[in-house]
Structure formats: C-alpha cells, structure tokens
Design an enzyme around this catalytic site. Structure first.
Site, PDB file in Angstrom:
ATOM      1  N   LYS A  14       0.845  -1.190   0.000  1.00 50.63           N
ATOM      2  CA  LYS A  14       0.000   0.000   0.000  1.00 50.63           C
ATOM      3  C   LYS A  14       0.881   1.241   0.000  1.00 50.63           C
ATOM      4  O   LYS A  14       1.886   1.294   0.717  1.00 50.63           O
ATOM      5  CB  LYS A  14      -0.897   0.013   1.238  1.00 50.63           C
ATOM      6  CG  LYS A  14      -2.185   0.817   1.066  1.00 50.63           C
ATOM      7  CD  LYS A  14      -3.160   0.094   0.155  1.00 50.63           C
ATOM      8  CE  LYS A  14      -4.561   0.685   0.264  1.00 50.63           C
ATOM      9  NZ  LYS A  14      -5.516  -0.029  -0.619  1.00 50.63           N
ATOM     10  N   THR A  60      -4.202  -5.359   0.457  1.00 50.89           N
ATOM     11  CA  THR A  60      -3.532  -4.078   0.710  1.00 50.89           C
ATOM     12  C   THR A  60      -4.375  -3.195   1.632  1.00 50.89           C
ATOM     13  O   THR A  60      -3.827  -2.365   2.359  1.00 50.89           O
ATOM     14  CB  THR A  60      -3.231  -3.335  -0.599  1.00 50.89           C
ATOM     15  OG1 THR A  60      -4.451  -2.967  -1.247  1.00 50.89           O
ATOM     16  CG2 THR A  60      -2.397  -4.195  -1.537  1.00 50.89           C
ATOM     17  N   PHE A 162      33.867  28.288  -8.478  1.00 49.85           N
ATOM     18  CA  PHE A 162      34.045  27.179  -9.413  1.00 49.85           C
ATOM     19  C   PHE A 162      35.060  27.630 -10.450  1.00 49.85           C
ATOM     20  O   PHE A 162      34.771  28.490 -11.293  1.00 49.85           O
ATOM     21  CB  PHE A 162      32.737  26.769 -10.073  1.00 49.85           C
ATOM     22  CG  PHE A 162      32.835  25.474 -10.835  1.00 49.85           C
ATOM     23  CD1 PHE A 162      33.362  24.342 -10.237  1.00 49.85           C
ATOM     24  CD2 PHE A 162      32.394  25.381 -12.145  1.00 49.85           C
ATOM     25  CE1 PHE A 162      33.460  23.137 -10.933  1.00 49.85           C
ATOM     26  CE2 PHE A 162      32.485  24.189 -12.849  1.00 49.85           C
ATOM     27  CZ  PHE A 162      33.013  23.065 -12.241  1.00 49.85           C
ATOM     28  N   HIS A 250      21.050  27.598 -10.307  1.00 46.45           N
ATOM     29  CA  HIS A 250      21.891  28.722 -10.688  1.00 46.45           C
ATOM     30  C   HIS A 250      21.202  30.071 -10.463  1.00 46.45           C
ATOM     31  O   HIS A 250      19.988  30.205 -10.688  1.00 46.45           O
ATOM     32  CB  HIS A 250      22.286  28.598 -12.155  1.00 46.45           C
ATOM     33  CG  HIS A 250      22.981  27.310 -12.470  1.00 46.45           C
ATOM     34  ND1 HIS A 250      24.184  26.960 -11.919  1.00 46.45           N
ATOM     35  CD2 HIS A 250      22.619  26.272 -13.277  1.00 46.45           C
ATOM     36  CE1 HIS A 250      24.543  25.775 -12.367  1.00 46.45           C
ATOM     37  NE2 HIS A 250      23.605  25.335 -13.195  1.00 46.45           N
TER      38      HIS A 250
END
Length: 287
Positions: A14, A60, A162, A250
C-alpha cells in the site's frame, strides 16, 4: 505451470497511507505526529500472479489498516522505530511474506507561539522539507534502517567558487571565485548501530551538514558535499554512510549596465532548469 515464462522480482503493498496522531496530555497539551507511509512486501506470491490464486495475499486494505491499528497501540517515538513495528507485525501475520520494506515521510509541525508562549494545541508548518526513513525487515537476518531528508532548500550568496575545471571546444562557462550556492538537499544515511534517540541523532547529523554549508568556503558542490557527509558521520558515530544529491540551482548575474546603471553585483536571475546534478556516497573507510 511452465509455458516458457517465469515470474521475476515482484512486491506489493500500500502506498500513500496518510496518518495524523494526536497524543493528548493530562494538562491539555497535545503532541502531533503526521506521516505518510508506503509498505511493500516481497515473498512467495507466485500462485497469485501465475494462476490467479490469492491465498497468499494479505489485502492491501489490511496493510493500510495495520498502519492505523499499530499507530493507535504504539507510541511513535520516531518513524524509524514505527517502521520496524510495521514490518515485524506483518511478518508475524503472513507466512508468505519474506520481507517488508516500509518507507515513511514525516511532516514537521512546530508549536505556535502566542504572546511568547508555546500554544498547547495550535501548530504551524514552517519547514517544507520532510524527514524520511526506509525500514527493511527481512524474515531472516537483521533489519536495515536508513534515515534522511527530502526537499530542504538552502542558499548562500557568497563563499562559493568554481574554477580550474576541464575545458573543451564547447566550454563557455566563465570561472568565478564568488557565486551563489543554492541547492535542494536530498540526503540519506545508513545506520551501523541504533542510536539512543533517532530524532536527536538525525537532528545532529543535519545540523553538522548545515554548519559546513554555511561556514566552509566551497570550491565546488562536490567538495562541499564531501565535507557535509564527513561532518554528519563525525557528529553521529552510529552512521555508516551518507548519500547526498545536491542539484546546483543557478543564480545568473543580470547586466544592469545595459540600463545605464552602475554594476554593484546585486541583481541576479534565479533559474531552476537546467541545473547541475551532483550525487555521491560518503562512507567510512574502516569497519
């Protein structure tokens, strides 16, 4: 019946079982727990698939009701421990199940402050991220528990760079020593031993990672991810490994000199797509 086919891996259960539990204190103070569960069982269900015989299948709907019934009988100290309770109960009540994997997500509710005092039964949802636990309980062997968080957005406006990266004929990205760093954290950590308190241990791991993010200069998302994973394991000795996914959202500089305005590096365009996707597992080198 062998007609040239066979059943491969399979599981059933479930999903999206939602639950809110209120624990009512004698003094009128309420404790609120809200979670969503997915419970999937593996085992010997071949006859159900191949010949339509449901004798091995626990419905279920029963699995859903199991969550509610156990929640009514159990103090939910943590989603990790509640996941263990669910898995162990289902294995006891179905001899056909070979294992149960329960994934739980918890919604965080903070007590609302009224005139500077925490209200006994009013809450506010401040945190969009969710605590997550995956609890795998096999019929034989030890359970495996994983904790973590999804959807935690964090950002810093500087102390991120970076540069010095590999280039080819398609590389247009300029190097920078000063940029935004924004990401939506998806983190998981596996336990090598059970902590005394899962909630406290999870909070300590997260706090350690956020401290690194805020205070350490970032040479790259990868370098920060490495430091965050190590910090979580240093803060919580019971953690065996940390898996992190950090999309790099970004923030692009807007050239306001086109409008005849001085450039003060204050205006940026936030973008969601495309974004960098950085993932890694940081684990202990020894046992």
């Amino acid at each position: 019946m062998n007609d040239g086919y066979r059943l491969g891996s399979n599981r059933y259960g479930k999903a999206h079982v939602r639950l809110a539990k209120v624990k009512r204190g004698a003094d009128g103070t309420h404790e609120l727990t809200e979670l969503e569960a997915q419970i999937l069982a593996t085992g010997d269900f071949r006859e159900c698939y191949e010949v339509g015989d449901n004798a091995s299948i626990l419905p279920t709907d029963t699995i859903k009701n199991t969550v509610y019934g156990l929640a009514a009988q159990t103090e939910i100290r943590s989603i990790e421990e509640f996941g263990l309770v669910i898995g162990q109960h289902l294995l006891q009540h179905s001899r056909f199940m070979g294992g149960v994997v329960t994934t739980l997500q918890e919604t965080s509710w903070d007590r609302l402050n009224v005139s500077g005092t925490p209200h006994p039964h009013a809450f506010i949802h401040r945190q969009p991220h969710r605590a997550v636990a995956e609890v795998s309980v096999p019929r034989e062997g030890a359970p495996r528990l994983t904790s973590g968080i999804d959807g935690l957005t964090i950002l810093k406006t500087t102390a991120s760079a970076f540069s010095g990266y590999l280039r080819d004929e398609w590389t247009t990205l300029p190097e920078t020593r000063d940029r935004f760093f924004c990401t939506i954290v998806r983190a998981r950590w596996d336990w090598r031993a059970a902590p005394k308190d899962y909630r406290r241990a999870n909070a300590a791991a997260l706090d350690a990672m956020l401290h690194v993010f805020a205070t350490e200069f970032s040479e790259s998302v990868q370098a920060t991810m490495w430091s965050m994973g190590k910090a979580a394991m240093e803060a919580v000795s019971e953690i065996a490994r940390v898996s992190l996914a950090l999309p790099n959202r970004h923030y692009l500089p807007v050239d306001v000199t086109r409008f005849g305005l001085p450039e003060r590096h204050e205006i940026f365009l936030p973008t969601d797509e495309p974004h960098g996707q950085i993932e890694a597992v940081i684990e202990r080198a020894g046992p």
